[in-house]
Design a protein around this motif. Structure first.
Motif, PDB file in Angstrom:
ATOM      1  N   LEU A   1      21.295  20.436 -23.988  1.00  0.00           N
ATOM      2  CA  LEU A   1      19.812  19.667 -23.613  1.00  0.00           C
ATOM      3  C   LEU A   1      19.528  20.377 -21.950  1.00  0.00           C
ATOM      4  O   LEU A   1      18.516  21.041 -21.848  1.00  0.00           O
ATOM      5  CB  LEU A   1      19.692  18.539 -23.752  1.00  0.00           C
ATOM      6  CG  LEU A   1      19.509  17.952 -25.206  1.00  0.00           C
ATOM      7  CD1 LEU A   1      19.325  16.352 -24.999  1.00  0.00           C
ATOM      8  CD2 LEU A   1      18.407  18.373 -25.912  1.00  0.00           C
ATOM      9  N   LEU A   2      20.617  20.032 -21.082  1.00  0.00           N
ATOM     10  CA  LEU A   2      20.249  20.721 -19.913  1.00  0.00           C
ATOM     11  C   LEU A   2      20.474  22.268 -19.831  1.00  0.00           C
ATOM     12  O   LEU A   2      19.852  22.678 -19.029  1.00  0.00           O
ATOM     13  CB  LEU A   2      21.428  20.148 -19.005  1.00  0.00           C
ATOM     14  CG  LEU A   2      21.320  18.658 -18.672  1.00  0.00           C
ATOM     15  CD1 LEU A   2      22.271  18.147 -17.464  1.00  0.00           C
ATOM     16  CD2 LEU A   2      19.858  18.215 -18.246  1.00  0.00           C
ATOM     17  N   THR A   3      21.093  22.903 -20.710  1.00  0.00           N
ATOM     18  CA  THR A   3      21.019  24.283 -20.925  1.00  0.00           C
ATOM     19  C   THR A   3      19.643  24.734 -20.977  1.00  0.00           C
ATOM     20  O   THR A   3      18.952  25.713 -20.199  1.00  0.00           O
ATOM     21  CB  THR A   3      21.885  24.931 -21.791  1.00  0.00           C
ATOM     22  OG1 THR A   3      23.433  24.415 -21.294  1.00  0.00           O
ATOM     23  CG2 THR A   3      22.044  26.290 -21.868  1.00  0.00           C
ATOM     24  N   ILE A   4      19.080  24.139 -21.955  1.00  0.00           N
ATOM     25  CA  ILE A   4      17.797  24.458 -22.427  1.00  0.00           C
ATOM     26  C   ILE A   4      16.728  24.353 -21.386  1.00  0.00           C
ATOM     27  O   ILE A   4      15.657  24.881 -21.004  1.00  0.00           O
ATOM     28  CB  ILE A   4      17.219  23.745 -23.709  1.00  0.00           C
ATOM     29  CG1 ILE A   4      18.215  24.400 -24.911  1.00  0.00           C
ATOM     30  CG2 ILE A   4      15.770  24.087 -23.857  1.00  0.00           C
ATOM     31  CD1 ILE A   4      18.128  23.635 -26.149  1.00  0.00           C
TER      32      ILE A   4
ATOM     33  N   LEU B   1      11.128  14.481 -18.799  1.00  0.00           N
ATOM     34  CA  LEU B   1      10.761  13.553 -19.888  1.00  0.00           C
ATOM     35  C   LEU B   1      11.164  14.005 -21.186  1.00  0.00           C
ATOM     36  O   LEU B   1      11.538  13.090 -21.960  1.00  0.00           O
ATOM     37  CB  LEU B   1       9.305  13.248 -19.822  1.00  0.00           C
ATOM     38  CG  LEU B   1       8.855  12.342 -20.624  1.00  0.00           C
ATOM     39  CD1 LEU B   1       9.448  10.910 -20.551  1.00  0.00           C
ATOM     40  CD2 LEU B   1       7.073  12.272 -20.591  1.00  0.00           C
ATOM     41  N   THR B   2      11.038  15.360 -21.479  1.00  0.00           N
ATOM     42  CA  THR B   2      11.103  15.997 -22.811  1.00  0.00           C
ATOM     43  C   THR B   2      12.802  15.922 -23.254  1.00  0.00           C
ATOM     44  O   THR B   2      13.070  15.637 -23.977  1.00  0.00           O
ATOM     45  CB  THR B   2      10.681  17.275 -22.885  1.00  0.00           C
ATOM     46  OG1 THR B   2       9.276  17.356 -22.642  1.00  0.00           O
ATOM     47  CG2 THR B   2      11.040  18.097 -24.202  1.00  0.00           C
ATOM     48  N   THR B   3      13.569  16.188 -22.030  1.00  0.00           N
ATOM     49  CA  THR B   3      14.779  16.302 -22.227  1.00  0.00           C
ATOM     50  C   THR B   3      15.582  14.784 -22.419  1.00  0.00           C
ATOM     51  O   THR B   3      16.350  14.743 -23.329  1.00  0.00           O
ATOM     52  CB  THR B   3      15.558  16.861 -21.013  1.00  0.00           C
ATOM     53  OG1 THR B   3      15.196  18.323 -20.918  1.00  0.00           O
ATOM     54  CG2 THR B   3      16.993  16.981 -21.119  1.00  0.00           C
ATOM     55  N   THR B   4      15.139  13.700 -21.632  1.00  0.00           N
ATOM     56  CA  THR B   4      15.572  12.343 -22.049  1.00  0.00           C
ATOM     57  C   THR B   4      15.122  11.877 -23.165  1.00  0.00           C
ATOM     58  O   THR B   4      15.691  11.265 -23.958  1.00  0.00           O
ATOM     59  CB  THR B   4      14.684  11.640 -20.658  1.00  0.00           C
ATOM     60  OG1 THR B   4      15.170  12.215 -19.401  1.00  0.00           O
ATOM     61  CG2 THR B   4      15.261  10.153 -20.714  1.00  0.00           C
ATOM     62  N   LEU B   5      13.822  12.158 -23.691  1.00  0.00           N
ATOM     63  CA  LEU B   5      13.493  11.687 -25.015  1.00  0.00           C
ATOM     64  C   LEU B   5      14.139  12.462 -26.131  1.00  0.00           C
ATOM     65  O   LEU B   5      14.664  11.800 -26.867  1.00  0.00           O
ATOM     66  CB  LEU B   5      11.790  12.164 -25.141  1.00  0.00           C
ATOM     67  CG  LEU B   5      11.489  11.737 -26.384  1.00  0.00           C
ATOM     68  CD1 LEU B   5      11.326  10.191 -26.572  1.00  0.00           C
ATOM     69  CD2 LEU B   5       9.934  12.237 -26.510  1.00  0.00           C
TER      70      LEU B   5
ATOM     71  N   ASP C   1      28.253  14.698 -20.246  1.00  0.00           N
ATOM     72  CA  ASP C   1      29.198  14.422 -21.466  1.00  0.00           C
ATOM     73  C   ASP C   1      30.341  13.620 -21.207  1.00  0.00           C
ATOM     74  O   ASP C   1      30.890  12.628 -21.821  1.00  0.00           O
ATOM     75  CB  ASP C   1      29.071  15.697 -22.278  1.00  0.00           C
ATOM     76  CG  ASP C   1      27.722  15.854 -23.055  1.00  0.00           C
ATOM     77  OD1 ASP C   1      26.996  15.007 -22.856  1.00  0.00           O
ATOM     78  OD2 ASP C   1      27.572  17.089 -23.338  1.00  0.00           O
ATOM     79  N   LEU C   2      31.174  14.094 -20.184  1.00  0.00           N
ATOM     80  CA  LEU C   2      32.553  13.633 -19.970  1.00  0.00           C
ATOM     81  C   LEU C   2      32.602  12.267 -19.382  1.00  0.00           C
ATOM     82  O   LEU C   2      33.431  11.465 -19.745  1.00  0.00           O
ATOM     83  CB  LEU C   2      33.173  14.434 -19.069  1.00  0.00           C
ATOM     84  CG  LEU C   2      33.746  15.835 -19.708  1.00  0.00           C
ATOM     85  CD1 LEU C   2      34.398  16.743 -18.608  1.00  0.00           C
ATOM     86  CD2 LEU C   2      34.583  15.750 -20.723  1.00  0.00           C
TER      87      LEU C   2
ATOM     88  N   ALA D   1      24.585  26.409 -14.409  1.00  0.00           N
ATOM     89  CA  ALA D   1      24.568  25.278 -13.704  1.00  0.00           C
ATOM     90  C   ALA D   1      24.192  24.114 -14.600  1.00  0.00           C
ATOM     91  O   ALA D   1      24.929  23.069 -14.523  1.00  0.00           O
ATOM     92  CB  ALA D   1      23.566  25.242 -12.533  1.00  0.00           C
ATOM     93  N   GLY D   2      23.220  24.571 -15.467  1.00  0.00           N
ATOM     94  CA  GLY D   2      22.569  23.354 -16.404  1.00  0.00           C
ATOM     95  C   GLY D   2      23.886  22.978 -17.541  1.00  0.00           C
ATOM     96  O   GLY D   2      24.057  21.933 -17.903  1.00  0.00           O
ATOM     97  N   PHE D   3      24.652  24.204 -18.065  1.00  0.00           N
ATOM     98  CA  PHE D   3      25.602  23.870 -19.024  1.00  0.00           C
ATOM     99  C   PHE D   3      26.699  23.062 -18.498  1.00  0.00           C
ATOM    100  O   PHE D   3      27.211  22.107 -18.784  1.00  0.00           O
ATOM    101  CB  PHE D   3      26.159  25.275 -19.625  1.00  0.00           C
ATOM    102  CG  PHE D   3      27.191  25.175 -20.393  1.00  0.00           C
ATOM    103  CD1 PHE D   3      27.014  24.683 -21.853  1.00  0.00           C
ATOM    104  CD2 PHE D   3      28.385  25.346 -20.020  1.00  0.00           C
ATOM    105  CE1 PHE D   3      27.979  24.633 -22.630  1.00  0.00           C
ATOM    106  CE2 PHE D   3      29.659  25.286 -20.886  1.00  0.00           C
ATOM    107  CZ  PHE D   3      29.341  24.843 -22.216  1.00  0.00           C
TER     108      PHE D   3
END
Length: 189
Positions: free
Chosen positions: A82-85, A114-118, A69-70, A60-62
């Protein structure tokens, strides 16, 4: 006899996915705080990873990252990675983490979000989308995180309340023992 309900989360997941997609495409580009926009793909990814977890949460993250991205102007595949991680970190326990309570849920999501957005905005700085570090931190990262976290707060509050009712907590009984009874229950004699 144990019965495994494989369709347990399909309808609620489909409703959440459609709502997040419509909000990401129609609302997120028009409502912003500074240079930041709410990331509804991250919201879907986080909710699904914390609610279901495991391999399904990572998938679901991927997929939600690919959708982001699209519809965005950033590099293709960056938010997907990033969302997969992010989903792996949130869903590695493969359980409903909304049952832990609102504070635990918000702190877990907040740190990951916060980590993903950064990380996304640092990549944008390296690509040339962001002019300087001040713009990166205070005009893009913090407003994006604040908006995404605000929307997650609304969804998390609902899901925590729903999880608490499903466990018997808050329904006028004493915990989950009020519904099931205990080992020493003599009411049925």
């Amino acid at each position: 006899m144990q019965v495994k309900d494989v369709n347990k989360h399909r309808r609620s997941t489909a409703v959440l996915a459609v709502c997040c997609f419509v909000l990401q495409v129609a609302i997120a580009p028009n409502i912003g705080l500074g240079g930041g926009r709410a990331n509804f793909a991250m919201l879907f990814c986080g909710v699904y990873a914390m609610y279901v977890g495991g391999r399904a949460g990572v998938i679901a993250g991927f997929c939600s990252g690919l959708v982001f991205d699209l519809v965005s102007t950033g590099p293709f595949g960056l938010m997907s990675a990033l969302l997969t991680i992010f989903a792996y970190g949130l869903g590695r326990e493969t359980r409903n983490r909304f049952a832990d309570g609102l504070v635990a849920t918000l702190s877990t999501y907040g740190i990951g979000s916060l980590t993903t957005t950064l990380a996304y905005n640092i990549a944008m700085l390296l690509v040339g989308e962001s002019p300087n570090l001040f713009d990166l931190l205070f005009l893009r990262t913090l407003p994006s995180f604040a908006l995404s976290f605000l929307f997650f707060l609304l969804v998390a509050y609902y899901l925590v309340q729903r999880s608490a009712k499903g466990n018997g907590i808050g329904s006028g009984t004493k915990g989950s023992l009020g519904k099931r009874g205990s080992h020493y229950d003599v009411r049925g004699i």
